[in-house]
Design a protein around this motif. Sequence first.
Motif, PDB file in Angstrom:
ATOM      1  N   LYS A  56      72.055 -32.507 -29.523  1.00 29.67           N
ATOM      2  CA  LYS A  56      70.590 -32.597 -29.531  1.00 29.67           C
ATOM      3  C   LYS A  56      70.117 -33.781 -28.692  1.00 29.67           C
ATOM      4  O   LYS A  56      69.262 -33.637 -27.824  1.00 29.67           O
ATOM      5  CB  LYS A  56      70.067 -32.772 -30.969  1.00 29.67           C
ATOM      6  N   SER A  57      70.710 -34.953 -28.973  1.00 31.40           N
ATOM      7  CA  SER A  57      70.301 -36.141 -28.218  1.00 31.40           C
ATOM      8  C   SER A  57      70.621 -35.954 -26.744  1.00 31.40           C
ATOM      9  O   SER A  57      69.826 -36.314 -25.874  1.00 31.40           O
ATOM     10  CB  SER A  57      71.030 -37.375 -28.736  1.00 31.40           C
ATOM     11  N   THR A  58      71.770 -35.406 -26.470  1.00 32.34           N
ATOM     12  CA  THR A  58      72.174 -35.204 -25.080  1.00 32.34           C
ATOM     13  C   THR A  58      71.147 -34.354 -24.350  1.00 32.34           C
ATOM     14  O   THR A  58      70.708 -34.702 -23.244  1.00 32.34           O
ATOM     15  CB  THR A  58      73.555 -34.530 -25.038  1.00 32.34           C
ATOM     16  N   PHE A 104      63.854 -43.804 -29.145  1.00 31.89           N
ATOM     17  CA  PHE A 104      65.300 -43.655 -29.301  1.00 31.89           C
ATOM     18  C   PHE A 104      65.709 -43.578 -30.761  1.00 31.89           C
ATOM     19  O   PHE A 104      64.960 -43.937 -31.667  1.00 31.89           O
ATOM     20  CB  PHE A 104      66.016 -44.812 -28.605  1.00 31.89           C
ATOM     21  N   GLN A 105      66.952 -43.103 -30.928  1.00 34.81           N
ATOM     22  CA  GLN A 105      67.474 -42.913 -32.280  1.00 34.81           C
ATOM     23  C   GLN A 105      67.544 -44.236 -33.033  1.00 34.81           C
ATOM     24  O   GLN A 105      67.172 -44.331 -34.181  1.00 34.81           O
ATOM     25  CB  GLN A 105      68.857 -42.268 -32.162  1.00 34.81           C
ATOM     26  N   LYS A 106      68.064 -45.264 -32.343  1.00 36.28           N
ATOM     27  CA  LYS A 106      68.102 -46.593 -32.957  1.00 36.28           C
ATOM     28  C   LYS A 106      66.909 -47.390 -32.449  1.00 36.28           C
ATOM     29  O   LYS A 106      66.661 -47.413 -31.244  1.00 36.28           O
ATOM     30  CB  LYS A 106      69.390 -47.325 -32.545  1.00 36.28           C
ATOM     31  N   MET A 185      61.258 -37.626 -28.987  1.00 37.15           N
ATOM     32  CA  MET A 185      61.556 -38.503 -30.130  1.00 37.15           C
ATOM     33  C   MET A 185      62.893 -38.118 -30.722  1.00 37.15           C
ATOM     34  O   MET A 185      63.073 -36.996 -31.188  1.00 37.15           O
ATOM     35  CB  MET A 185      60.458 -38.382 -31.180  1.00 37.15           C
ATOM     36  N   ASP A 186      63.814 -39.070 -30.690  1.00 37.76           N
ATOM     37  CA  ASP A 186      65.152 -38.806 -31.217  1.00 37.76           C
ATOM     38  C   ASP A 186      65.249 -39.374 -32.628  1.00 37.76           C
ATOM     39  O   ASP A 186      65.385 -40.579 -32.795  1.00 37.76           O
ATOM     40  CB  ASP A 186      66.198 -39.444 -30.296  1.00 37.76           C
ATOM     41  N   GLU A 187      65.179 -38.517 -33.602  1.00 36.45           N
ATOM     42  CA  GLU A 187      65.221 -38.928 -35.008  1.00 36.45           C
ATOM     43  C   GLU A 187      64.343 -40.145 -35.276  1.00 36.45           C
ATOM     44  O   GLU A 187      64.838 -41.190 -35.718  1.00 36.45           O
ATOM     45  CB  GLU A 187      66.663 -39.227 -35.428  1.00 36.45           C
ATOM     46  N   PRO A 188      63.045 -40.039 -35.017  1.00 36.31           N
ATOM     47  CA  PRO A 188      62.185 -41.220 -35.127  1.00 36.31           C
ATOM     48  C   PRO A 188      62.034 -41.702 -36.561  1.00 36.31           C
ATOM     49  O   PRO A 188      61.691 -42.852 -36.782  1.00 36.31           O
ATOM     50  CB  PRO A 188      60.842 -40.729 -34.588  1.00 36.31           C
TER      51      PRO A 188
HETATM   52 MG    MG Z   1      71.592 -37.903 -31.687  1.00 38.03          MG
END
Ligand code: MG
Lengths: 265, 443
Positions: A56-58, A104-106, A185-188
């Motif tokens: 997903k992130s990729t 980003f995720q983090k 938005m990656d896992e915001p």
């Molecule tokens: Mg990810």
Amino acid sequence: MYDALHRQKEVDVNEIKIAARGVQVHYGDNHAIKDVDVDIEDKTVTAFIGPSGCGKSTFLRCLNRMNDTIPICRVEGSILLDGEDIYDKRVDPVQLRAKVGMVFQKPNPFPKSIYDNIAYGPRIHGMARNKAELDEIVERALRRGAIWEEVKDRLNAPGTGLSGGQQQRLCIARAIATEPEVLLMDEPCSALDPIATAQVEELIDELRENYSVVIVTHSMQQAARVSQRTAFFHLGNLVEFGDTSTIFTNPEDPRTESYITGRIG
Amino acid sequence: MTDATLHDGQPAPRKSSLHQLDALTKKRNAAESRFKAYGIVAILIGLFFLVVLTVTIVRSGIPAFTQTVVAVEFTLTQEQFDDAESKLMKTGAYQDYFIAAMEGKLAERGIEMDFDPAAIERLLGKIGSNLREHYRANPGDLGRPVSFELSASSRVDGYFNGRVTRDTLVESRFLMLSDLDLVDALSDAGLLKQAFNWNFITGADSGVDNPGGAGIGASVVGSFFMMLVVLVLSLPIGVAASIYLEEFAPKNRFTDLIEVNISNLAAVPSIVFGILGLAVFIQFMHLPQSAPLVGGLVLTLMTLPTIIISTRASLKAVPPSIRDAALGVGASKMQAVFHHVLPLAMPGILTGTIIGLAQALGETAPLLLIGMVGFVARGYPDGFLDGFVEPNSAMPAQIYTWAARSDVAFYDKAWGGIIVLLVFLLAMNFVAIVLRRRFERRW
Ligand SMILES: [Mg+2]
Ligand SMILES: Nc1ncnc2c1ncn2[C@@H]1O[C@H](COP(=O)(O)OP(=O)(O)OP(=O)(O)O)[C@@H](O)[C@H]1O
């Protein structure tokens, strides 16, 4: 179980903002995304769901060419933003990223003041003519990021001194301060409490009026609540893509069904 | 599956008291205490050598900073002045007056001595001309008492700090055995005292037969100009090269090769850079010999790899998420580097640069080959720009030159020079710490 079941979702089709065709991503020998076709509509929230490591992130990072920074990463296929291939040689990824913002995720605030975190984007894009305008942009972004009340008295304090959830909302505010057309938005909400999560979801709903939003999430409820379209990824394949309500109520693929009912993942 | 088998497969958890350490914990704690002890021993060994070194340096170096002076109150009347000026041997006349005055002082304290004017000259140099110059420049001093502090020859210093003894003294035109009687007499009369040797700090090198007049000032200036060249060249070149290599260069065979070679350059003996400097800067480019400019260029070559390596290490240490964040809001790569990465890497870069500079400051071998060692700088450069091209020495080169001279009195000077050099190194390290504190705003 799902709000989607009870909420009448808007399902009319908007203009296509991003069209991905035959996208393949390799990290060295690792084939991370396998021949994915997706249409991301304008003024729509699209959710990417799927088990950890499914890409997903990729895939999200392909949409604003953040993968360019990873030397071993190879992207094939075409991704059209408003009909223009973003992987075309003539495209400057910097210009692209001003249009396609990312959370980003983090949480990764700059080691600068809260004010400078938000003001940085507008500054480098020349969005404010003077200090007053910049102040206004910063305040609006922080308000929309649902963090204004918490930080308005300490705008000069370091952004890295906030709690994890506050940092993430700061990063969201930073991303929308530059007024992108598409927001990735990656896992915001993975670091947020339910109240902040609700605020961010409200924000996403609001953003939908003008922007196209793509959100990666591990929460089925969240996907059901905020998105109109959902894409389910599994082991690098796009298994199913369609209206959120359909995916959650009547999935075609057995893998989708087992994932959303919690049997794989 | 019955209850019984379940029980067999999964033994009930052992009950143990937290107040009793089990064997494994004891072993681990013992290992930890042992390690701490090794650490403390290692630090103590290091400290011991540091203390020995410091004490030795200070003890041996202090004599260079002091100087024996003969302090005499002396009155010259107008008549004596006119009389002396009318003589053929003018300075000789002044000297006679002075000797007479000194005899008077000794007699006051009940000491009878025969003076040999030559002995006075051996001990105090040509005092006659000093006196004459003073009175010709300050006629107002005529007729009233003036206290003169005349620096004694370095042999007298040596006699006082035990380097020269009556048994080991080799009679020479510099010092005779009988002169020591005079020194003792002057000392008994309280006319001798120790003074701070400002000339050592501010002066230039002297000839081989005048250790007393040797100073390190001129070579400090030489070192300063060299460091200026090194800083101005190696900091921008080194930082630019590292930023390019680390952030922009494609990762391929060629950049790998460059990388390996930079690491190798850092390990190349400094004398190799010296001979390179000789061949390229002096023989090929015809830059002046012994000039701080050439020394600076050679030391720049030596310092660059150090700066590049430390700069790259500190750039690498900046978390990639910061770069992502900047790129994510639409910053260009260069903006990401200059606005976000570089400020975070700054403390490391500065530390590396100052360590590189400190290394360069103490380097002697490359200077050997470009003619800065053994060069005797007789004075300061005439102007700022001349400072770069006028032949000069450098601190470590000067120290080496003194240590290599046959006259043991220069040995003190070498130790003193080392103290000055170390003071500069400490000052640079101090600056490094201050800068690091200023830039290290850990958020
Ligand atoms: Mg990810
Ligand atoms: N920088 C990278 N270098 C090499 N391989 C990577 C890199 N990033 C991701 N991968 C690989 O690509 C695959 C997909 O990873 P990705 O991060 O896209 O998963 P994800 O769906 O976002 O998972 P999660 O939900 O845990 O965040 C994984 O197999 C991962 O090992």
